[in-house]
Write an enzyme that holds these catalytic residues in place. Structure first.
Site, PDB file in Angstrom:
ATOM      1  N   SER A  32       4.808  18.879  44.214  1.00  0.00           N
ATOM      2  CA  SER A  32       5.548  17.751  43.619  1.00  0.00           C
ATOM      3  C   SER A  32       6.340  17.028  44.692  1.00  0.00           C
ATOM      4  CB  SER A  32       6.558  18.245  42.582  1.00  0.00           C
ATOM      5  OG  SER A  32       5.920  18.909  41.554  1.00  0.00           O
ATOM      6  N   HIS A  64       0.523  15.450  39.896  1.00  0.00           N
ATOM      7  CA  HIS A  64      -0.224  16.482  40.618  1.00  0.00           C
ATOM      8  C   HIS A  64      -1.678  16.019  40.683  1.00  0.00           C
ATOM      9  CE1 HIS A  64       2.865  19.701  40.687  1.00  0.00           C
ATOM     10  NE2 HIS A  64       3.310  19.105  39.609  1.00  0.00           N
ATOM     11  N   ARG A  84      -2.062  21.420  42.817  1.00  0.00           N
ATOM     12  CA  ARG A  84      -2.376  22.847  42.720  1.00  0.00           C
ATOM     13  C   ARG A  84      -2.457  23.258  41.255  1.00  0.00           C
ATOM     14  NH1 ARG A  84       2.927  23.470  45.143  1.00  0.00           N
ATOM     15  NH2 ARG A  84       2.239  25.055  46.635  1.00  0.00           N
ATOM     16  N   THR A  85      -3.043  24.418  41.027  1.00  0.00           N
ATOM     17  CA  THR A  85      -2.992  25.027  39.693  1.00  0.00           C
ATOM     18  C   THR A  85      -1.727  25.873  39.605  1.00  0.00           C
ATOM     19  OG1 THR A  85      -5.386  25.048  39.457  1.00  0.00           O
ATOM     20  CG2 THR A  85      -4.158  26.628  38.124  1.00  0.00           C
ATOM     21  N   HIS A  86      -0.939  25.639  38.554  1.00  0.00           N
ATOM     22  CA  HIS A  86       0.313  26.386  38.373  1.00  0.00           C
ATOM     23  C   HIS A  86       0.123  27.579  37.438  1.00  0.00           C
ATOM     24  CE1 HIS A  86       2.066  22.621  39.947  1.00  0.00           C
ATOM     25  NE2 HIS A  86       3.066  23.391  40.333  1.00  0.00           N
ATOM     26  N   GLU A 185      15.294  26.215  34.470  1.00  0.00           N
ATOM     27  CA  GLU A 185      16.189  27.347  34.226  1.00  0.00           C
ATOM     28  C   GLU A 185      17.381  26.938  33.362  1.00  0.00           C
ATOM     29  OE1 GLU A 185      15.195  26.335  37.377  1.00  0.00           O
ATOM     30  OE2 GLU A 185      13.544  27.779  37.183  1.00  0.00           O
ATOM     31  N   ASN A 227      16.016  18.048  43.097  1.00  0.00           N
ATOM     32  CA  ASN A 227      17.112  18.032  42.120  1.00  0.00           C
ATOM     33  C   ASN A 227      18.041  19.210  42.382  1.00  0.00           C
ATOM     34  OD1 ASN A 227      14.516  19.329  40.748  1.00  0.00           O
ATOM     35  ND2 ASN A 227      16.310  20.376  39.910  1.00  0.00           N
TER      36      ASN A 227
HETATM   37  I1  8IG Z   1      10.577  19.545  41.272  1.00  0.00           I
HETATM   38  O1  8IG Z   1      14.990  22.908  39.198  1.00  0.00           O
HETATM   39  C1  8IG Z   1      11.384  21.141  40.455  1.00  0.00           C
HETATM   40  N1  8IG Z   1      10.629  22.183  40.111  1.00  0.00           N
HETATM   41  N2  8IG Z   1      11.965  26.209  38.200  1.00  0.00           N
HETATM   42  N3  8IG Z   1      13.507  24.539  38.703  1.00  0.00           N
HETATM   43  C2  8IG Z   1      12.227  25.001  38.671  1.00  0.00           C
HETATM   44  N4  8IG Z   1      11.203  24.284  39.116  1.00  0.00           N
HETATM   45  C3  8IG Z   1      11.472  23.076  39.605  1.00  0.00           C
HETATM   46  C4  8IG Z   1      12.752  22.530  39.669  1.00  0.00           C
HETATM   47  C5  8IG Z   1      13.831  23.316  39.188  1.00  0.00           C
HETATM   48  N5  8IG Z   1      12.678  21.309  40.206  1.00  0.00           N
END
Ligand code: 8IG
Length: 264
Positions: A32, A64, A84-86, A185, A227
């Site tokens: 990302s 993606h 990618r595959t998550h 989270e 972020n």
């Molecule tokens: I971009 O704050 C991105 N991916 N788990 N937490 C999690 N994945 C993320 C975050 C985040 N920001």
């Protein structure tokens, strides 16, 4: 049924056929916020839909890519995964690791794993790149099949990290924590991450890094903090803002990768 390693060999054969490039040397996985940086790596020799190779799924998430590009950089053939595959897609750990295993089967001796993530340090403003110095895998699973007790000491290559910091002395390092996702989270989970020694939170990378190490590849991990982690600013998290932070940082990430990759 074929093993994940046989499946990767098959994909590598198809990759050579479709790209016309017999062997690749270094793989990059663009996470990302990293896609706009890809053009800085060099000239595209071929670009294919990843879903046209055996064992790969089509992309699930906006932002993606789902393409695979062969890039010539000096004497080096780069294999660049645009997306990618998550793990959260629910396709299993073999699908998550298939890209790095295919890269290894295609000849890659090193992989650069990039991602977008949340940051726990207030000094990491959105758009700050951070080297991954170690990880904590909170997915509750492994990408390795069977009783193969792979050593993860120095998983994130000290040689490649030193190289990055030589090129960009201000580049900070952190411990990346992978959650399964796809939800972000809670603030309480972020306080837990801080307590266990995490600095970065995301939903990728650790399972791929483990598979890459098992395959004998050198691993470089770079996160783009897009972020502040949940609960740190009082603002909610938002996927569009994440993509915006990536776009804004693209030039810097492109320059960074463009400088590092020729020296890997
Ligand atoms: I971009 O704050 C991105 N991916 N788990 N937490 C999690 N994945 C993320 C975050 C985040 N920001």
């Amino acid at each position: 049924m074929s093993t994940p390693y046989e499946a990767a060999s098959e994909a590598a054969v198809a990759l050579a056929e479709k790209t016309g490039v017999e062997r690749h040397d270094v793989a990059l996985v663009m996470g990302s916020g990293w896609l706009p940086a890809v053009d800085a790596l060099g000239e595209a020799v071929a670009e294919i839909d990843i879903a046209d190779l055996p064992g790969f799924a089509a992309p699930a998430v906006a932002g993606h890519g789902g393409k695979l590009r062969s890039v010539r950089s000096g004497d080096t053939n780069l294999l660049v995964f645009l997306g990618r595959t998550h793990y959260y897609e629910g396709l299993g750990v073999a699908a998550v690791a298939h890209g790095v295993r295919t890269a290894a089967a295609a000849g890659c001796r090193a992989v650069v794993l990039t991602n977008g993530c949340g940051g726990l340090k207030p000094e990491w403003a959105p758009g700050t790149p951070v080297l991954i110095k170690d990880h904590i895998n909170l997915t509750g699973t492994s990408s390795i099949v069977g009783a193969n007790f792979v050593d993860l000491t120095d998983l994130y290559s000290p040689r490649l990290r030193a190289l990055c910091q030589e090129i960009e002395p201000d580049l900070d390092e952190g411990v990346y924590v992978q959650f399964p996702g796809p939800h972000y989270e809670t603030p309480a989970e972020i306080r837990m991450v801080a307590a266990i020694g995490g600095d970065l939170v995301g939903m990728s990378t650790t399972l791929e890094a483990i598979a890459a190490r098992e395959a004998g590849m050198e691993v470089l991990g770079i996160s783009l903090v897009t972020n502040a982690a949940a609960g740190m600013t009082g603002e909610p998290l938002n996927h569009e803002e994440v993509l915006e932070a990536g776009k804004a940082a693209a030039t810097r990430m492109g320059e960074l990768l463009g400088a590092i990759v020729p020296r890997i």
